[in-house]
Design an enzyme around this catalytic site. Structure first.
Site, PDB file in Angstrom:
ATOM      1  N   CYS A  81      33.359  16.159  13.945  1.00 58.63           N
ATOM      2  CA  CYS A  81      32.242  16.782  13.233  1.00 58.63           C
ATOM      3  C   CYS A  81      32.161  18.293  13.521  1.00 58.63           C
ATOM      4  O   CYS A  81      31.909  18.690  14.656  1.00 58.63           O
ATOM      5  CB  CYS A  81      30.965  16.061  13.667  1.00 58.63           C
ATOM      6  SG  CYS A  81      29.440  16.900  13.289  1.00 58.63           S
TER       7      CYS A  81
ATOM      8  N   CYS B 278      28.782  19.529  14.800  1.00 59.74           N
ATOM      9  CA  CYS B 278      28.605  19.085  16.195  1.00 59.74           C
ATOM     10  C   CYS B 278      29.276  20.076  17.155  1.00 59.74           C
ATOM     11  O   CYS B 278      28.712  20.450  18.181  1.00 59.74           O
ATOM     12  CB  CYS B 278      29.206  17.699  16.414  1.00 59.74           C
ATOM     13  SG  CYS B 278      28.460  16.415  15.398  1.00 59.74           S
TER      14      CYS B 278
END
Length: 98
Positions: A23, A26
């Protein structure tokens, strides 16, 4: 080692960062989380949960997107936020509950 359920039962607020290695947002949150952890040291605990390696907790709390941040205290969800968030907002939420 504490289980997830033991961890979130704490009197001290616990901010859980549900993330995934693949991600991009993230990864972008990594330095923010490190800064927040330093700023709230002693007031709250920050825990990162990889949703690909630990599937039970994300499923139990219906985490649909990463990153998702959930603040727990005494086993209760006090606050949750899907997506990216800035350091100042995150610190102020934690301080509001600590």
């Amino acid at each position: 080692m504490e289980t997830f359920n033991e961890l979130i039962q704490s009197e001290t607020p616990v901010l859980v960062d549900f993330y995934a290695d693949w991600c991009g947002p993230c990864k972008a949150m990594d330095p923010v989380i490190k800064d927040v952890a330093g700023a709230v040291k002693g007031k709250a605990r920050i825990v990162r949960v990889n949703i690909d390696k630990n599937t039970a907790a994300p499923r139990a709390y219906q985490v649909q997107a990463v990153p998702t941040f959930i603040l727990f205290k005494n086993g209760k969800v006090l606050w949750r936020h899907p997506g990216m968030i800035d350091k100042t907002s995150l610190i102020s939420v934690i301080e509001q509950y600590s």
